[in-house]
Scaffold this motif. Structure first.
Motif, short mmCIF file in Angstrom:
data_model
loop_
_atom_site.label_atom_id
_atom_site.label_comp_id
_atom_site.label_asym_id
_atom_site.label_seq_id
_atom_site.Cartn_x
_atom_site.Cartn_y
_atom_site.Cartn_z
N ILE A 91 0.85 -1.18 0.00
CA ILE A 91 0.00 0.00 0.00
C ILE A 91 0.88 1.23 0.00
N GLU A 92 0.61 2.16 -0.91
CA GLU A 92 1.36 3.41 -0.96
C GLU A 92 0.46 4.54 -0.48
N ILE A 93 0.97 5.30 0.48
CA ILE A 93 0.21 6.36 1.12
C ILE A 93 0.56 7.69 0.43
N GLY A 94 -0.44 8.34 -0.14
CA GLY A 94 -0.18 9.62 -0.80
C GLY A 94 0.68 9.45 -2.02
N ALA A 95 0.14 8.83 -3.04
CA ALA A 95 0.92 8.48 -4.23
C ALA A 95 1.27 9.68 -5.10
N GLY A 96 0.68 10.84 -4.83
CA GLY A 96 0.96 12.01 -5.65
C GLY A 96 0.62 11.77 -7.10
N ASN A 97 1.54 12.13 -7.99
CA ASN A 97 1.31 11.91 -9.42
C ASN A 97 1.90 10.60 -9.93
N GLY A 98 2.21 9.70 -9.01
CA GLY A 98 2.57 8.34 -9.39
C GLY A 98 4.00 8.11 -9.82
N LEU A 99 4.93 8.96 -9.41
CA LEU A 99 6.31 8.81 -9.86
C LEU A 99 7.00 7.58 -9.29
N ASN A 100 6.48 7.03 -8.21
CA ASN A 100 7.08 5.81 -7.66
C ASN A 100 6.77 4.57 -8.50
N PHE A 101 5.70 4.61 -9.26
CA PHE A 101 5.16 3.38 -9.84
C PHE A 101 6.17 2.63 -10.72
N VAL A 102 6.95 3.34 -11.49
CA VAL A 102 7.88 2.68 -12.41
C VAL A 102 9.05 2.03 -11.67
N HIS A 103 9.20 2.30 -10.39
CA HIS A 103 10.33 1.76 -9.63
C HIS A 103 9.98 0.51 -8.82
N TYR A 104 8.72 0.11 -8.83
CA TYR A 104 8.36 -1.09 -8.06
C TYR A 104 8.95 -2.33 -8.72
N PRO A 105 9.60 -3.19 -7.93
CA PRO A 105 10.18 -4.42 -8.50
C PRO A 105 9.09 -5.42 -8.87
N MET A 106 9.42 -6.33 -9.77
CA MET A 106 8.45 -7.30 -10.28
C MET A 106 7.96 -8.25 -9.20
N ALA A 107 8.68 -8.36 -8.09
CA ALA A 107 8.24 -9.23 -7.00
C ALA A 107 7.01 -8.69 -6.28
N VAL A 108 6.67 -7.43 -6.53
CA VAL A 108 5.45 -6.85 -5.96
C VAL A 108 4.25 -7.34 -6.77
N SER A 109 3.31 -7.96 -6.09
CA SER A 109 2.16 -8.54 -6.79
C SER A 109 1.03 -7.55 -7.01
N GLU A 110 0.94 -6.52 -6.15
CA GLU A 110 -0.12 -5.53 -6.28
C GLU A 110 0.25 -4.30 -5.46
N VAL A 111 -0.09 -3.13 -5.99
CA VAL A 111 0.06 -1.88 -5.26
C VAL A 111 -1.32 -1.22 -5.17
N VAL A 112 -1.75 -0.94 -3.95
CA VAL A 112 -2.93 -0.11 -3.73
C VAL A 112 -2.40 1.27 -3.38
N ALA A 113 -2.62 2.24 -4.26
CA ALA A 113 -2.04 3.57 -4.12
C ALA A 113 -3.13 4.57 -3.76
N LEU A 114 -3.06 5.11 -2.55
CA LEU A 114 -4.04 6.09 -2.10
C LEU A 114 -3.56 7.50 -2.41
N GLU A 115 -4.44 8.30 -2.97
CA GLU A 115 -4.14 9.72 -3.20
C GLU A 115 -5.42 10.53 -2.98
N PRO A 116 -5.43 11.39 -1.96
CA PRO A 116 -6.66 12.11 -1.64
C PRO A 116 -6.92 13.33 -2.52
N GLU A 117 -5.91 13.84 -3.21
CA GLU A 117 -6.08 15.06 -3.99
C GLU A 117 -6.50 14.71 -5.42
N ARG A 118 -7.60 15.29 -5.87
CA ARG A 118 -8.23 14.88 -7.13
C ARG A 118 -7.31 15.03 -8.34
N THR A 119 -6.65 16.17 -8.46
CA THR A 119 -5.79 16.42 -9.62
C THR A 119 -4.63 15.44 -9.66
#
Length: 231
Positions: free
Chosen positions: A51-79
């Motif tokens: 689970i990622e808390i406050g994912a922002g504009n998603g810049l972390n996503f490309v860095h997750y290793p393939m061993a991660v089976s799922e990411v639930v990314a929470l972002e409260p700000e609509r934009t």
């Protein structure tokens, strides 16, 4: 995965002007300021459900290793959430971007192997409650990976941080607080602190209120206790 009911509205955080500025600034910081390398270090070795808390504009996503089976990314700000959803389409692991606030995570307890807090604990409204929620949703032994602004070791800069936090900085920067003692807060929430290191961004002589940073890992201890009760 069933979501836990919560009274937090979908747009619990709404900073449209700052969100647009942050989206542009964060991309530049990643490509020219070296932040992308810290993101890769932060996420290296993660596996399972995260689970990622406050994912922002998603810049972390490309860095997750393939061993991660799922990411639930929470972002409260609509934009930012919209931008994160677009970034999720280009990730190599499954990423589900959902609304939600750190103080009331809409997921089941002990549901995740890892949690990620990346440049977000400075801006949550209630840091102890947010960390208590992160601890709740991690399985025993699960890891919290953190890369955060933190209170400066230098007394002079620390005074400046505290002054800015009491005045203009949170208003100008989407609720950011530069003087939070991240390590102390993580330990107070009942985590076992692991390897971590402090550094400055940027690393040169010029120091900004946000320059002192800490990157590391903490773990939810094994046992049946749920840690400190949220305030």
């Amino acid at each position: 995965m069933p979501l836990r009911s919560t009274k937090v509205p979908h747009d619990a955080v709404h900073h449209p002007l700052f969100a647009r500025f942050y989206a542009r600034m964060s991309v530049a910081a990643d490509t020219r300021g070296g932040i992308a390398a810290y993101r890769a270090e932060l996420l290296g070795g993660l596996s399972g459900r995260v689970i990622e808390i406050g994912a922002g504009n998603g810049l972390n996503f490309v860095h997750y290793p393939m061993a991660v089976s799922e990411v639930v990314a929470l972002e409260p700000e609509r934009t930012l959430r919209k931008l994160a959803a677009e970034a999720a389409l280009h990730a190599e692991v499954p990423v589900d971007v959902v609304p939600g606030a750190a103080e009331a995570l809409p997921v089941k307890s002990e549901a995740f192997d890892g949690a990620v807090a990346s440049l977000v604990l400075c801006s949550v409204r209630d840091l102890p409650r947010a960390l208590s929620e992160i601890r709740r949703v991690l399985r025993p032994g699960g890891e919290l990976r953190f890369f955060e602004h933190t209170l400066a070791k230098s007394p002079g800069l620390a005074r400046t941080q505290r002054l800015l936090d009491r005045t203009v900085w949170p208003l100008m920067c989407g609720g950011c607080h530069t003087a939070r003692d991240t390590i102390a807060a993580i330990e107070a929430a009942g985590f076992e602190l692991g390897t971590h290191r402090r550094f400055r961004v940027p690393e040169g002589r010029v120091q900004l209120p946000t320059s002192p940073c800490v990157l590391g890992v903490a773990r939810r201890p094994f046992g049946t206790d749920q840690g400190p009760a949220p305030r």
